[in-house]
Motif scaffolding. Sequence first.
Motif, PDB file in Angstrom:
ATOM      1  N   ALA A 331      92.877  99.689  28.454  1.00 46.46           N
ATOM      2  CA  ALA A 331      92.390 100.902  27.793  1.00 46.46           C
ATOM      3  C   ALA A 331      93.448 102.002  27.851  1.00 46.46           C
ATOM      4  O   ALA A 331      93.679 102.722  26.868  1.00 46.46           O
ATOM      5  CB  ALA A 331      91.095 101.375  28.451  1.00 46.46           C
ATOM      6  N   ALA A 332      94.130 102.117  28.995  1.00 46.60           N
ATOM      7  CA  ALA A 332      95.142 103.161  29.162  1.00 46.60           C
ATOM      8  C   ALA A 332      96.330 102.950  28.229  1.00 46.60           C
ATOM      9  O   ALA A 332      96.824 103.908  27.617  1.00 46.60           O
ATOM     10  CB  ALA A 332      95.614 103.191  30.620  1.00 46.60           C
ATOM     11  N   ILE A 333      96.787 101.709  28.102  1.00 43.56           N
ATOM     12  CA  ILE A 333      97.936 101.465  27.226  1.00 43.56           C
ATOM     13  C   ILE A 333      97.554 101.693  25.771  1.00 43.56           C
ATOM     14  O   ILE A 333      98.361 102.161  24.963  1.00 43.56           O
ATOM     15  CB  ILE A 333      98.512 100.040  27.444  1.00 43.56           C
ATOM     16  N   GLY A 334      96.293 101.412  25.430  1.00 40.77           N
ATOM     17  CA  GLY A 334      95.820 101.693  24.079  1.00 40.77           C
ATOM     18  C   GLY A 334      95.860 103.178  23.767  1.00 40.77           C
ATOM     19  O   GLY A 334      96.261 103.596  22.668  1.00 40.77           O
ATOM     20  N   LYS A 335      95.475 104.003  24.732  1.00 41.25           N
ATOM     21  CA  LYS A 335      95.498 105.452  24.531  1.00 41.25           C
ATOM     22  C   LYS A 335      96.925 105.969  24.386  1.00 41.25           C
ATOM     23  O   LYS A 335      97.195 106.882  23.593  1.00 41.25           O
ATOM     24  CB  LYS A 335      94.798 106.146  25.699  1.00 41.25           C
ATOM     25  N   LEU A 336      97.851 105.392  25.148  1.00 40.84           N
ATOM     26  CA  LEU A 336      99.246 105.798  25.026  1.00 40.84           C
ATOM     27  C   LEU A 336      99.802 105.478  23.644  1.00 40.84           C
ATOM     28  O   LEU A 336     100.521 106.287  23.038  1.00 40.84           O
ATOM     29  CB  LEU A 336     100.089 105.093  26.092  1.00 40.84           C
ATOM     30  N   LEU A 337      99.451 104.309  23.125  1.00 42.47           N
ATOM     31  CA  LEU A 337      99.906 103.939  21.778  1.00 42.47           C
ATOM     32  C   LEU A 337      99.290 104.844  20.722  1.00 42.47           C
ATOM     33  O   LEU A 337      99.946 105.213  19.740  1.00 42.47           O
ATOM     34  CB  LEU A 337      99.558 102.477  21.499  1.00 42.47           C
ATOM     35  N   ASP A 338      98.020 105.206  20.911  1.00 40.71           N
ATOM     36  CA  ASP A 338      97.333 106.053  19.928  1.00 40.71           C
ATOM     37  C   ASP A 338      98.049 107.377  19.707  1.00 40.71           C
ATOM     38  O   ASP A 338      97.992 107.945  18.611  1.00 40.71           O
ATOM     39  CB  ASP A 338      95.893 106.324  20.381  1.00 40.71           C
TER      40      ASP A 338
END
Length: 380
Positions: A331-338
């Motif tokens: 979830a954290a890496i997804g937010k960074l990409l967003d």
Amino acid sequence: MSASARTRTLIAGAAVPLLAAAALTGCAEKSKAGGKDGGLQVTASDSACKVSKKEFPAGHVRLDVENKGSKVTEVYVYAPGDRIVTERENIGPGTKAEITAEIKSGTYEIACKPGMKGHGIRQKVTASGKGADVKRNPKLDAAVAAYRTYVQKQADETIPAAQKFADAVRDGDLDAAKDEYAVSRVGWERTEPVAESFGDIDPKVDVRADGLEEGQKWTGWHKLEKSLWEKKKISAEDKKLAGKLMKDLKDWQNRVGRAEITPTSMANGAKELLDEVATGKVTGEEERYSHTDLVDFEANVDGARKAYELLKPVTAKKDAQLAKDLDREFAAIGKLLDKHREGDGFVAYDTVGKADRKKLSDGVNALAEPLSRLAATVAS
């Protein structure tokens, strides 16, 4: 901005590597290695690749790897024909890594690659007996079946996307080819460890100039990428290469159904995809001409997440904390990409500053640590 418009506006420029590969690895994977409780010990250096035994029982095999050299290394287990059974990249100097794989009876080679280049220093080994025929949890069999379907779908969907790219190249349409380039690679990047397992396809379609073996001709996506963004023109040779790319990708599509997939290869493949991000995407080396690295980055994470989610029913039961850690870090890496999205795509990676690259790197490392424990968990 649309993905097409975004791609057209990318400009060539040197990517600024954030961290050396050694800094992205190893530390999180220290310490269970050593071979004291039955693992096969692999000791790598700049000039040697030593194994603690040349014959071992087939089945779930743990490789306890220690890099005593001065260079980052990677370790492979090859079946005949250089088919990759398992691999682990980015093992930094002075660090250890643990690799758990399901290995059938037969002959293999274990290779250490100092500097992560070349044919590697190899040792012949033998797996004996029928240990790999042990009964699996039915949920793991279901995960393998579902993952096989996923991999085939990604290959099937890549062909028409790549065909649009190849057609644009063969038509000499520079802007259209740039538009289709990154999109054509998504399915491949999501499932690259399976493609790499065949041994001969990846070097044809996805090698970078600095990854060529001696005497190897450069073909594939990145050769065309250089023409489109650096040379800014399409040659007669490029048009032929576009046809060869499609031929090689269709070969991959036809072979995917015969790939050897196990629960541990799924788990190790997920970690390999994170290694791909660490060594190529975060540094900007993979898409050094087009700067479409974030498209690849997301595809690698998508593929790793898919493998984990299919294995999660078993993982959560065996190690609930590991499942929680993986859920949190994905979830954290997804937010960074967003944060770097632009329209239906991403910003060009050469516009991402050092501070943001550091955050992406830290996110990759945070996910890589629990992901490195997934294979051992499903094998236990």
